[in-house]
Design an enzyme around this catalytic site. Structure first.
Site, PDB file in Angstrom:
ATOM      1  N   ASP A  83      -4.249   1.832  -6.537  1.00 19.04           N
ATOM      2  CA  ASP A  83      -3.782   0.446  -6.601  1.00 19.04           C
ATOM      3  C   ASP A  83      -2.355   0.367  -7.154  1.00 19.04           C
ATOM      4  OD1 ASP A  83      -3.972  -2.280  -6.277  1.00 19.04           O
ATOM      5  OD2 ASP A  83      -5.136  -2.626  -8.101  1.00 19.04           O
ATOM      6  N   HIS A 139       3.340   0.987   0.248  1.00 16.08           N
ATOM      7  CA  HIS A 139       2.228   1.715   0.884  1.00 16.08           C
ATOM      8  C   HIS A 139       2.716   3.064   1.416  1.00 16.08           C
ATOM      9  CE1 HIS A 139      -0.241  -1.730   0.331  1.00 16.08           C
ATOM     10  NE2 HIS A 139       0.298  -2.470   1.287  1.00 16.08           N
ATOM     11  N   LEU A 171     -12.759  21.606   0.142  1.00 20.40           N
ATOM     12  CA  LEU A 171     -12.732  20.290  -0.516  1.00 20.40           C
ATOM     13  C   LEU A 171     -13.211  19.241   0.481  1.00 20.40           C
ATOM     14  CD1 LEU A 171     -11.700  18.391  -2.918  1.00 20.40           C
ATOM     15  CD2 LEU A 171      -9.637  18.111  -1.540  1.00 20.40           C
TER      16      LEU A 171
HETATM   17  C1  IPE Z   1      -8.711  -2.322  -4.364  1.00 20.22           C
HETATM   18  O1  IPE Z   1      -7.438  -2.816  -4.596  1.00 20.22           O
HETATM   19  C2  IPE Z   1      -8.812  -1.757  -2.981  1.00 20.22           C
HETATM   20  C3  IPE Z   1      -8.023  -0.558  -2.726  1.00 20.22           C
HETATM   21  C4  IPE Z   1      -7.327   0.118  -3.598  1.00 20.22           C
HETATM   22  C5  IPE Z   1      -8.074  -0.076  -1.383  1.00 20.22           C
HETATM   23  P1  IPE Z   1      -7.102  -4.384  -4.408  1.00 20.22           P
HETATM   24  O2  IPE Z   1      -5.677  -4.543  -4.776  1.00 20.22           O
HETATM   25  O3  IPE Z   1      -7.510  -4.818  -3.062  1.00 20.22           O
HETATM   26  O4  IPE Z   1      -8.067  -5.032  -5.482  1.00 20.22           O
HETATM   27  P2  IPE Z   1      -7.958  -6.415  -6.263  1.00 20.22           P
HETATM   28  O5  IPE Z   1      -7.692  -7.475  -5.241  1.00 20.22           O
HETATM   29  O6  IPE Z   1      -6.821  -6.289  -7.223  1.00 20.22           O
HETATM   30  O7  IPE Z   1      -9.265  -6.553  -6.981  1.00 20.22           O
HETATM   31  C1  IPE Z   2      -3.155  -0.676  -3.133  1.00 12.34           C
HETATM   32  O1  IPE Z   2      -2.005  -1.359  -3.499  1.00 12.34           O
HETATM   33  C2  IPE Z   2      -3.266  -0.442  -1.640  1.00 12.34           C
HETATM   34  C3  IPE Z   2      -4.254  -1.294  -0.960  1.00 12.34           C
HETATM   35  C4  IPE Z   2      -5.094  -2.096  -1.555  1.00 12.34           C
HETATM   36  C5  IPE Z   2      -4.318  -1.210   0.482  1.00 12.34           C
HETATM   37  P1  IPE Z   2      -1.893  -2.947  -3.406  1.00 12.34           P
HETATM   38  O2  IPE Z   2      -1.368  -3.290  -2.048  1.00 12.34           O
HETATM   39  O3  IPE Z   2      -3.154  -3.593  -3.794  1.00 12.34           O
HETATM   40  O4  IPE Z   2      -0.758  -3.218  -4.498  1.00 12.34           O
HETATM   41  P2  IPE Z   2      -0.730  -4.366  -5.589  1.00 12.34           P
HETATM   42  O5  IPE Z   2      -2.033  -4.315  -6.308  1.00 12.34           O
HETATM   43  O6  IPE Z   2      -0.524  -5.644  -4.869  1.00 12.34           O
HETATM   44  O7  IPE Z   2       0.410  -3.998  -6.482  1.00 12.34           O
HETATM   45 MG    MG Z   3      -3.920  -4.207  -5.567  1.00 10.53          MG
END
Ligand code: IPE
Ligand code: IPE
Ligand code: MG
Length: 250
Positions: free
Chosen positions: A28, A45, A139
């Site tokens: 995240d 990303h 793995l």
């Molecule tokens: C959780 O992250 C999902 C992934 C890392 C794929 P999100 O960014 O979607 O989660 P919330 O919205 O902060 O709970």
């Molecule tokens: C995690 O990073 C990747 C996915 C959930 C696909 P985010 O896109 O949720 O990044 P933040 O949480 O908005 O910083």
């Molecule tokens: Mg996120």
């Protein structure tokens, strides 16, 4: 952190001896990482792909059996169309670029989630890498894509109901093992350690069944900055935990 710092951490992990079998990561913070640089979220990303590469290599070095990565949740489909399509293209690109290296390194890739919802090119890439690496044993790399834990649990309940209705399963025989055998993770060990990056203190619908006794580790580091050294630090922290599983420690 430098390469020598992560080599030092790896040495400490090996000295300690107790290696987790299965580590799961909620990757995240890509969006915030990009925003800090006044760039679009997709830039974050893309940067996160390098962290995936680094952590997979680290997992091989440490000798994990299984690494599970939460890459795209069922709820993430509700993000803006452009972001979703960029994520689908990145998935395809990651597989195209990494499939041979993963295969050469003995990694077996599996994709867990509602893959029928993926775009056709992303779904094709998933099938290709899954087939190409199916024979590997070093793995297990689980990519959770279009995944939600509640949906996974409901699906398992539906599969059990179908087996009972068809007379293949006695309701009295439904136990934890029968249930776990109908999850996407059937046959895999539960995670020993869950890492979440970016400091968020929540599970976000990830592996609700499998995490029952998993150790939790939250890092403030945003995913694109989370590299091998940070991964090793999480494993070292895990090695110092006292896992009691409801019992009294010995
Ligand atoms: C959780 O992250 C999902 C992934 C890392 C794929 P999100 O960014 O979607 O989660 P919330 O919205 O902060 O709970
Ligand atoms: C995690 O990073 C990747 C996915 C959930 C696909 P985010 O896109 O949720 O990044 P933040 O949480 O908005 O910083
Ligand atoms: Mg996120």
């Amino acid at each position: 952190m430098s390469d020598s710092a992560s080599a030092e951490l790896l040495g400490q992990i090996r000295l300690h001896g107790r290696i987790p079998r299965h580590v799961a990561i909620i990757m995240d913070g890509n969006g915030r990482w990009a925003r800090e640089r006044v760039m679009p979220r997709t830039y974050g990303h893309r940067a996160g792909m390098q962290s995936v590469r680094d952590v997979v290599e680290g997992a091989i070095e440490v000798g994990l059996e299984t690494l599970s990565l939460f890459a795209f949740s069922k709820e993430n489909w509700q993000r803006p169309k452009l972001e979703v399509s960029a994520l689908m293209s990145l998935l395809e690109e990651y597989i195209q670029r990494e499939a041979d290296a993963l295969d050469d390194n003995g990694v077996r890739v599996r994709v867990l989630g509602e893959i029928e919802r993926l775009t056709p090119p992303a779904a094709a890439a998933v099938s290709r890498v899954t087939a190409q690496t199916a024979h590997n044993t070093r793995l297990d790399l689980n990519l959770f894509i279009s995944y939600g834990a509640r949906a996974e649990l409901v699906r398992a309940a539906r599969l059990i109901a179908e087996d009972v209705a068809a007379g293949r399963l006695d309701p009295g025989a439904v136990d934890e093992a029968e249930f776990a055998g109908r999850l996407y993770t059937a046959g895999m060990p539960d995670p020993d350690l869950l890492i979440r990056t970016s400091g968020e203190l929540r599970i976000s619908n990830f592996m609700l069944w499998q995490l029952a006794y998993t150790e939790l580790y939250v890092s403030p580091v945003l995913w694109p900055d989370f590299r091998r050294a940070q991964f090793y630090e999480a494993i070292l922290a895990f090695q110092n935990r006292d896992r009691r599983f409801g019992k009294v420690s010995v």
